[in-house]
Design a protein around this motif. Sequence first.
Motif, short mmCIF file in Angstrom:
data_model
loop_
_atom_site.label_atom_id
_atom_site.label_comp_id
_atom_site.label_asym_id
_atom_site.label_seq_id
_atom_site.Cartn_x
_atom_site.Cartn_y
_atom_site.Cartn_z
N ASP A 83 0.71 -1.18 0.12
CA ASP A 83 0.15 0.06 -0.03
C ASP A 83 0.60 1.28 0.13
O ASP A 83 0.30 2.24 -0.30
N ILE A 84 2.06 1.20 0.26
CA ILE A 84 2.88 2.32 0.42
C ILE A 84 3.64 2.93 -0.63
O ILE A 84 4.28 3.65 -0.67
N TYR A 85 3.83 1.84 -1.96
CA TYR A 85 4.50 2.28 -3.01
C TYR A 85 4.21 3.48 -3.59
O TYR A 85 5.00 4.31 -3.94
N GLU A 86 2.78 4.02 -3.94
CA GLU A 86 2.24 5.06 -4.49
C GLU A 86 2.71 6.21 -3.57
O GLU A 86 3.17 7.40 -4.19
N LEU A 87 2.53 5.91 -2.41
CA LEU A 87 2.91 7.02 -1.00
C LEU A 87 4.53 7.24 -1.44
O LEU A 87 4.72 8.77 -1.27
N TYR A 88 5.21 6.41 -1.48
CA TYR A 88 6.76 6.40 -1.42
C TYR A 88 6.89 7.32 -2.85
O TYR A 88 7.65 8.22 -2.56
N LEU A 89 6.35 7.02 -3.89
CA LEU A 89 6.80 7.68 -5.27
C LEU A 89 6.13 8.96 -5.04
O LEU A 89 6.60 10.06 -5.80
N LEU A 90 5.11 9.42 -4.26
CA LEU A 90 4.61 10.80 -4.29
C LEU A 90 5.52 11.59 -3.32
O LEU A 90 5.28 12.81 -2.84
N ARG B 255 7.09 -0.63 -10.12
CA ARG B 255 7.02 -0.16 -11.39
C ARG B 255 5.46 0.35 -11.70
O ARG B 255 4.99 1.14 -12.54
N GLU B 256 4.58 -0.81 -11.39
CA GLU B 256 3.24 -0.67 -11.39
C GLU B 256 2.65 0.67 -10.68
O GLU B 256 1.97 1.36 -11.15
N VAL C 266 0.66 6.32 -10.43
CA VAL C 266 1.08 7.83 -9.99
C VAL C 266 1.28 8.79 -11.10
O VAL C 266 0.74 9.96 -11.16
N SER C 267 1.94 8.39 -12.17
CA SER C 267 2.00 9.40 -13.51
C SER C 267 0.54 9.61 -14.08
O SER C 267 0.24 10.71 -14.43
N THR D 226 -4.62 15.28 -12.99
CA THR D 226 -4.95 16.50 -11.97
C THR D 226 -4.15 17.70 -12.21
O THR D 226 -4.67 18.57 -11.55
N LEU D 227 -3.09 17.53 -12.91
CA LEU D 227 -2.30 18.80 -13.04
C LEU D 227 -3.20 20.17 -13.74
O LEU D 227 -2.95 20.92 -13.14
N PRO D 228 -3.55 20.10 -14.88
CA PRO D 228 -4.05 21.09 -15.69
C PRO D 228 -5.38 21.58 -15.08
O PRO D 228 -6.47 21.37 -15.62
N ALA D 229 -5.41 22.24 -14.02
CA ALA D 229 -6.73 22.91 -13.31
C ALA D 229 -6.34 24.19 -12.66
O ALA D 229 -6.20 24.30 -11.57
N PRO D 230 -5.98 25.42 -13.43
CA PRO D 230 -5.77 26.45 -12.77
C PRO D 230 -7.10 27.15 -12.17
O PRO D 230 -8.31 27.03 -12.48
N PRO D 231 -6.88 27.63 -11.16
CA PRO D 231 -8.16 28.04 -10.15
C PRO D 231 -8.89 29.25 -11.01
O PRO D 231 -8.25 29.90 -11.81
N SER D 232 -9.98 29.02 -10.81
CA SER D 232 -10.83 30.25 -11.51
C SER D 232 -10.48 31.82 -10.86
O SER D 232 -10.21 31.80 -9.65
N ALA D 233 -11.18 32.79 -11.47
CA ALA D 233 -10.69 33.99 -10.78
C ALA D 233 -11.36 34.28 -9.49
O ALA D 233 -10.67 34.89 -8.53
#
Length: 79
Positions: A8-15, A42-43, A48-49, A55-62
Motif C-alpha cells: 500500500d505504500i509504493y504510491e505514497l513512496y513515489l509521491l 513499476r506498477e 502515480v503518473s 490532476t495537473l491542468p486545473a488553474p483556479p478560477s478568478a
Amino acid sequence: MGCQSLDDIYELYLLGVLSAEESAEVSAHVRRGCPYCLDRLRESAQVVSLVALNTLPAPPSARHKAALLERVKRPKGAH
Ligand SMILES: [Zn+2]
C-alpha cells in the motif's frame, strides 16, 4: 518487513509523502533488488503518473483565486 505489507505504500513512496523513516525503509528494500517489490514499484509509478496527468491542468478560477487570496491575507486570529 514482508513485501506484502509494503503493497500500500509504493504510491505514497513515489509521491514523496512517506515519513523519512518509512521512505528509507522502502528504498533500502528496493535497492536489495527484490523482484516482487520492483514489480510493484513499476506498477505504482504508472498509477502515480496517470494520477498526475489527470490532476495537473486545473488553474483556479478568478473567483476562487480571489477567495484564496482573501483567506491568506486575513490576519492570524481574526475569523
Ligand atoms: Zn520485497
